[in-house]
Design an enzyme around this catalytic site. Structure first.
Site, short mmCIF file in Angstrom:
data_model
loop_
_atom_site.label_atom_id
_atom_site.label_comp_id
_atom_site.label_asym_id
_atom_site.label_seq_id
_atom_site.Cartn_x
_atom_site.Cartn_y
_atom_site.Cartn_z
CG ASP A 181 58.76 46.32 107.23
OD1 ASP A 181 58.50 45.80 108.31
OD2 ASP A 181 58.12 46.12 106.22
CB SER B 41 66.33 38.24 116.24
OG SER B 41 66.52 39.61 115.96
CG ASN C 264 66.35 48.77 110.33
OD1 ASN C 264 66.28 49.69 111.13
ND2 ASN C 264 66.71 48.95 109.08
CE1 TYR C 265 62.37 44.17 110.18
CE2 TYR C 265 64.04 44.79 108.56
CZ TYR C 265 62.74 44.86 109.04
OH TYR C 265 61.81 45.60 108.36
CG LEU C 266 70.12 40.48 112.08
CD1 LEU C 266 71.49 40.18 111.48
CD2 LEU C 266 69.27 39.22 112.15
#
Length: 908
Positions: free
Chosen positions: A47, A663, A866-868
């Site tokens: 991840d 997101s 990493n994720y937004l």
């Protein structure tokens, strides 16, 4: 090449404790031994999160017993275990069983029609940071970026040195060949079974078309201009001269951009390749045509300790040869850290050190057989003294050391990629040391060997000169593979993982990688409704494998669980969704599921959630006739799950769900806030609150810093100091006219400032003023001596100190009188303006304190990196007129330059 481990949380200094065997103290010290590998450190996990500290057990409910008890259910449990459907369903509950968490179906279900394009906006000139290690990303196919914009010529903008990236997602992309139309269609591709997308072979691409470079005018953030009169030199003795730091803090609170000097003008003039505006560059196979670089820089050789510094064995100094002494020093530097308190860490270190001692035994013939008889404290004390000595160096000495280091590393900073100069992210080879790992890693404490040229494979263009190592030796191999983006690679000795040298976070290939990842998550919006319908139908499948896969998909989608991979015997006991054991999941009637397991980085995941009744029944069936340590999903693995997801959407993997849910949830939470007439700090708090909810959803937790309480006390003291300033100005007004006491704006006193605090505060202010006067006097004399003039007499300093003493004597007399006066008179209107500004600053500071305390256990940067989707932040900042610098560090602004150009109406 600085490696990923150099920046991980477990490599940060730890505080000091009290003594014990082997010179150990309880964890708190500042173990400073560097960690390395002859074949480098481990790659980051699937991840690609930033490293997280081990979770504090106090942050979650107490650990549940591993022994599974069979619960009593209202309905029969005689359903077939294998491939038969459930006989009947119990009566449905009256209330919804929707999971109460960010990222629920309502948040993540988006019709395809709502997906909007993005319009091109002017790029904002942003400074850039120093290089950061990003060397652990594995290979992945290159995919193309999604963009609906026209095809402009290449443009370049001013930009500083590239920044560090905490992201390890290296998915490069390439756009299609130019079509006849001016619009550019985009093809987004990804691997099904890979979680990082940087280095798998792709098809060959043509050389890019070249156009005249253009410079985009920088776009300054809109913010109010604030003149801080409350801090001017007339009101308070401590504010004779507003320091640069003070001005910067005030500007930040009031939302004003801080003016910066013209330092490093040469770096600012450097232009960066605007890859997101470039023409299409081929069919997606080849990542570069020409590549030239200078390899990696190796750490200096070991320098033996002075003869008087020796560790002890059975109380006697031990004569060690350099090789054995170096390894002993690795451990000595950590004896006051948490690592040295770990039995497994100590065992692994001692086992590896004894192997070194076999080939390099003590010179006096001593046989080292007992770890408890070793005393490393003499070495530790020497290291601490060296750190203190370096810290005490003069500014000129530190600058000289930095200058020499910069000269040595200058040629390794950049490479030539297709004729363009690009920054390299991690060109330093980490020094040898002890492997620390994350969480309870079974190999922590193991010796990481020194990496040599013979261990490293160099990737370079065929026509480029082969770089020469900065230490004796020859490269293991020199290859010319233009289907990958790494410049050098080797294998580390502890876990056998591959290490790579990549371009910096702000490079074109890294930026394309990031854009592709987020575009893939946006693409999932078009398919999510159908995918959810499909796995909901499979929840009742007669085929047990399909039913397990559907249940796992439910958890991955709704709870944002990581997919999880099978672990080897030498890996940390952490799990994800597909690798859950029966002991990790407990059922609680009527429809609650309790998760309790160690996730990535040994962070504990505890969650009690209501689920659909069919999910509850499925888990009950999966657990029947199994032991606690049996797999819950015994017919599902990550590879098979990702293969199925590929059939649902091209390039879809379990990780895409996490990016999509994070997101989309973040976008929804930001849109829910009504921030009309909100202050800057209120807007920042709203943003951070949404970020926290996403971080909790993704289980991005961290241990509360040991210094948190002290840090909060310092912040509270700063707040009290501002209140003191306001109090003194209120008292000035009261002396001018007593009617101000009845004014609503001035009648409230500072209730948390008592007499004792005021006395201590004023004494501290006086001490600082005297120290400042002495320092200034010394600097003035040094300057006079340099110019050949006579220095000032001590009486000059004595007079200055006397003035300070007199001023604070006056303040002492004012205590308790509710009256005060300024050194120089000022109009009442100016004093009132200053009080208003201080009141606003107090309100902002209170919000900052709340925000900091609420986020003490949450790692906000992991999801932000990493994720937004960074375009969510860029658009939100434009809508609410918030300077992006308040939310994105220089590192992130360099990493996501392509995202900063979106219009304010852009939505994920």
């Amino acid at each position: 090449m600085s490696s990923a481990s150099d920046f991980s949380d477990d490599d940060k200094p730890l505080g000091k404790p009290s003594g014990g065997l082997n010179g150990h103290h309880h964890p708190n010290g500042n173990g400073n031994g560097h960690v390395s590998a002859q074949h480098a450190s481990s790659s980051l996990s699937e991840d690609e999160d930033m490293p997280l500290a081990t979770a504090d057990s106090s942050a979650v409910p107490p650990t549940r017993t591993l022994k599974r008890k069979k619960p009593i259910y209202a309905e029969s449990s005689s359903d077939s275990e294998d491939d038969t459907p459930l006989a009947s369903s119990p009566a449905k509950l009256a209330t919804s069983a929707a999971i109460p968490m960010p990222g629920a179906v309502e948040a993540t279900t988006v019709p395809a029609s709502s997906t909007n394009g993005k319009r091109k906006a002017k790029i904002k000139e942003e400074p850039r940071d120093d290089d950061y290690a990003d060397d652990d990303a594995p290979k992945r196919k290159r995919a193309s970026a999604a963009s609906g914009s026209k095809k402009p010529a290449k443009k370049k903008v001013k930009q500083e040195t590239p920044a560090a990236s905490g992201s390890d997602d290296d998915i490069p992309i390439v756009t299609k060949k130019p079509s006849v139309s001016r619009k550019r269609k985009v093809k987004v591709e990804s691997d099904a079974d890979s979680d990082s997308d940087d280095d798998k072979p792709i098809a060959k691409k043509a050389a890019p078309k070249k156009a005249a470079p253009k410079k985009a005018a920088p776009k300054k953030p809109r913010a109010s201009k604030v003149k801080d009169e409350a801090e001017s030199g007339d009101e308070l003795p401590k504010a004779k001269k507003t320091s640069a730091k003070k001005k910067k803090e005030d500007a930040e609170v009031n939302g004003s951009p801080v003016k910066k000097g013209r330092k490093k003008k040469e770096e600012e003039e450097e232009e960066v390749f605007r890859w997101w505006d470039a023409d299409a560059n081929g069919d997606g196979s080849v990542k570069w045509e020409t590549l030239e670089h200078n390899g990696v820089i190796f750490p200096p050789p070991y320098e033996p300790l002075p003869p008087h510094v020796k560790m002890k064995y059975n109380g006697k100094p031990l004569e060690l040869p350099p090789a054995a002494e170096e390894v002993a020093g690795f451990y000595a530097a950590l004896i006051e850290s948490d690592h040295a308190q770990s039995t497994k860490f100590n065992e692994n270190f001692f086992d590896d050190w004894k192997k070194v001692l076999k080939t390099d035994p003590p010179r006096d013939g001593t046989k080292v057989t007992s770890f408890e008889s070793c005393d490393f404290r003499p070495m530790f004390e020497y290291f601490e003294a060296e750190k203190a000595r370096k810290k005490a160096m003069t500014t000129a000495e530190k600058k000289e050391v930095k200058r020499l280091k910069d000269e040595q590393e200058a040629k390794y900073l950049t490479c030539l990629l297709d004729g363009r100069k690009e920054k390299i992210g991690n060109f330093r080879v980490e020094p040898p040391g002890l492997f620390r790992g994350r969480g309870e890693h079974p190999k922590k404490g193991s010796l990481k060997f020194r990496v040599r040229p013979e261990d490293i494979t160099i990737n370079i263009g065929k026509e480029a000169p082969v770089p020469v190592p900065n230490m004796p030796g020859k490269w293991k191999e020199v290859i010319h593979d233009n289907t990958v983006t790494w410049l050098a690679t080797w294998t580390e000795n502890v876990n056998g993982n591959h290490k790579y040298v990549f371009l910096a976070a702000g490079s074109s290939l890294k930026g394309q990688s990031d854009m592709t990842k987020f575009e893939k998550a946006r693409e999932l919006k078009k398919h999510i409704d159908r995918i959810r319908q499909n796995y909901n139908a499979d929840l009742k499948s007669k085929v047990m494998a399909d039913r397990q896969r559907a249940t796992a998909m439910y958890f991955i989608d709704k709870l944002a669980l990581r997919a999880g991979n099978e672990k080897g015997e030498d890996e940390a006991e952490t799990v994800g969704c597909c690798s859950l054991k029966c002991q990790h999941v407990t059922l609680e009637a009527p429809n609650f599921v309790i998760f309790d397991f160690l996730g990535k980085d040994s962070i504990r995941y505890y969650n009690r959630v209501p689920v659909e009744l069919q999910i509850f029944k499925n888990i009950r069936i999966f657990k029947e006739n199994k032991n606690d340590d049996d797999d819950l999903f015994d017919r599902v693995n990550t590879a098979g799950l990702n293969k199925h997801l590929q059939s649902e959407m091209k390039g879809l993997t379990a990780k895409v769900f996490r990016t999509f849910n994070a997101s989309s949830t973040f976008q929804r939470l930001l849109d829910e806030n009504s921030l009309e007439n909100a202050t800057l700090q209120e807007k920042l708090n709203a943003y951070n609150k949404a970020n926290r909810e996403v971080a909790i959803l993704c289980n991005h937790r961290k241990t509360v810093p040991k210094t948190h309480d002290q840090s909060m006390e310092r912040v509270n003291n700063k707040l009290r100091a501002v209140k003191y300033d306001r109090m003194k100005l209120r008292h000035v007004l009261f002396k001018i006219d007593k009617k101000f006491k009845k004014d609503e704006d001035y009648k409230d006193d500072e209730s948390d400032i008592d007499d004792d605090w005021i006395v201590a505060h004023e004494e501290a202010l006086k001490a600082k003023e005297i120290e400042k006067a002495e320092k200034k006097f010394k600097q003035e004399n040094e300057k006079l001596e340099e110019e050949g003039e006579k220095p000032q007499k001590p009486s000059v300093l004595e007079e200055r100190i006397a003035d300070i003493e007199e001023e604070y004597t006056r303040l002492e007399k004012e205590r308790g009188t509710e009256q005060a006066e300024l050194k120089r008179e000022r109009p009442v209107e100016k004093i009132q303006e200053a009080i208003t500004k201080l009141s606003e600053k107090i309100s902002a500071s209170k919000l900052q304190i709340i925000d900091r305390d609420e986020g003490k256990e949450i790692a906000l940067n992991t999801s932000k990196i990493n994720y937004l989707d960074p375009r969510i932040t860029a658009s939100w900042c434009k809508i609410h007129e918030v300077p992006v610098e308040k939310l994105f560090s220089k590192t992130l602004r360099v990493k996501f330059p392509w995202a900063l150009e979106v219009d304010e109406d852009w939505k994920f």
